[in-house]
Design an enzyme around this catalytic site. Structure first.
Site: not given
Ligand code: GCU
Length: 408
Positions: A247, A388
């Site tokens: 992420s 995710h």
């Molecule tokens: C949020 C953000 C993302 C990021 C994510 C994370 O969802 O919008 O861009 O990748 O956090 O790091 O868990």
């Protein structure tokens, strides 16, 4: 007036038919209108221009070198993970002649009976070293702006993301540190001075630091300093280093791979907007959304492209190109439309022309594979079924890719 996150989220596009038609600038096109046609020109000229562009326009400059770096071994345990690993905790100290200092703690597992020093995976964690492992005596790390532990009750709750036991069984070492201890990720203006940037720009106002720096650059810098430490660790082979991240830390892993060629394999796990995904598709998270959430992840000038992605003179396939010809793996998940799996795949497709300069293929296909059918090349891609996250299924690919690269 900037819109609230709720308002922005209402307008997020998840409809493929509403993706705008866009033109992607090629990283091979030079500003003078010419085109790079050889690996020599890419390596000696154009790559530097693209890297400088990213430092100016996207993630900022990496923090400079501190006056001194010192590695302090805090603990060594030679029967870790059921007697399969040696475990070390090392504090990495940064010290300035001004007497300012900063430090963070790296947790390192090394397979116990390795015949040769093994390759090493490096990644930052979200919730502290003690959350990444199931061993109860690992030091708690990860502090907020006030210096308090973030997850005092979080022991072991991120184990699935790290898979230390199986990584060790596969013959790899693995190191981690908490990203908050490098730059505290709390949407606070104070973050700049509480982070490693405080060493170098103690008097500069936050707003001005934000013009030339970002937290993603601080985290990427931290990964490189972890690698400096591992270069001093004879029981691992730091010339075989794999950087990975999930992420926002996947965005960071890509930037670390782009800025530090010592990372031989670069893994972006669900990195999404501002990571592997193409901005210009405006599918899932877009610039307005990400900059409303955490403006300091990027330099402040990126804000001028909010709701105007079409005008961006680059896109994230340039970031992947900066890693060429080293292998890179882009991973997505079916349940993670926010990160735009197709946009992540396409940056691999469009970065492939830079890999081809080196006689490599890059991704080797323009057709997005179905879920759970990985494409393996110098650029690898897989779309895992699920949400995710960074799971064992993702790790199966990462161990395999490291095995192919390092001949194991
Ligand atoms: C949020 C953000 C993302 C990021 C994510 C994370 O969802 O919008 O861009 O990748 O956090 O790091 O868990």
């Amino acid at each position: 007036m900037p819109r609230s996150q709720e308002e922005i989220r209402k307008d997020i596009n998840y409809d493929e038919s509403k993706v705008p038609v866009f033109k992607l600038p090629s990283p091979l096109e030079r500003p003078d209108g010419g085109r790079v046609t050889t690996a020599y020109e890419w390596v000696n000229r154009r790559r530097g221009e693209v890297l400088d562009f990213y430092k100016k326009e996207v993630y900022g400059q990496l923090p400079p070198r501190p006056d001194r770096i010192r590695f302090e071994t805090l603990s060594v345990r030679d029967n870790a993970l059921g007697n399969t690993a040696i475990r070390k905790e090392i504090r990495i100290h940064f010290e300035m002649n001004s007497a300012r200092s900063h430090s963070f703690v790296m947790l390192l597992y090394i397979p116990k009976n390795a015949k040769l020093p093994p390759p090493v995976f490096l990644g930052l964690n979200f919730k502290g070293n003690h959350a990444a492992t199931d061993e109860p005596d690992v030091m708690m790390t990860g502090r907020n702006i006030a210096g308090e532990l973030l997850e005092p009750d979080g022991r072991g709750n991120q184990v699935h993301r790290w898979q230390f036991r199986e990584t060790i069984q596969c013959g790899y070492a693995s190191a981690t540190a908490c990203y908050h201890d490098i730059y505290p990720d709390f949407c606070s203006e104070e973050g700049w001075h509480r982070s490693v940037y405080g060493l170098f720009y103690p008097e500069e106002p936050a707003e001005s630091i934000h013009k030339h720096a970002s937290s993603i650059s601080a985290w990427a810098w931290g990964l490189s300093r972890m690698l400096d430490c591992l270069e001093n660790e004879p029981s691992v082979d730091a010339s075989k280093a794999v950087v990975h991240g999930h992420s926002r830390l996947g965005k960071t892993a890509l930037w670390a791979g782009a800025t530090d060629p010592r990372f031989r394999l670069v893994i972006s796990n669900d990195s999404g907007c501002g990571g592997a995904a193409l901005f210009k598709r405006c599918f899932g998270e877009n610039l307005e959304a990400i900059l409303a959430l955490a403006p300091y992840w990027f330099v402040s000038d990126l804000q001028r492209y909010i709701n105007n992605e079409a005008a961006l003179p680059f896109d994230q396939h340039w970031l992947i190109s900066l890693i060429a010809p080293r292998p890179v793996c882009i991973a997505s998940a079916t349940g993670d439309l926010w990160a735009d799996p197709k946009g992540e795949f396409l940056s691999g497709v469009y970065a492939s022309e830079v890999y081809r300069l080196f006689g490599a293929e890059g991704l080797g296909t323009e057709t997005m594979p179905p879920p759970d059918q990985p494409v393996t090349g110098e650029i690898s891609y897989h779309l895992r079924t699920g949400k995710h996250d960074q799971t064992r299924e993702d790790w199966l690919h990462y161990w395999d890719l490291a095995g192919r690269l390092f001949g194991r």
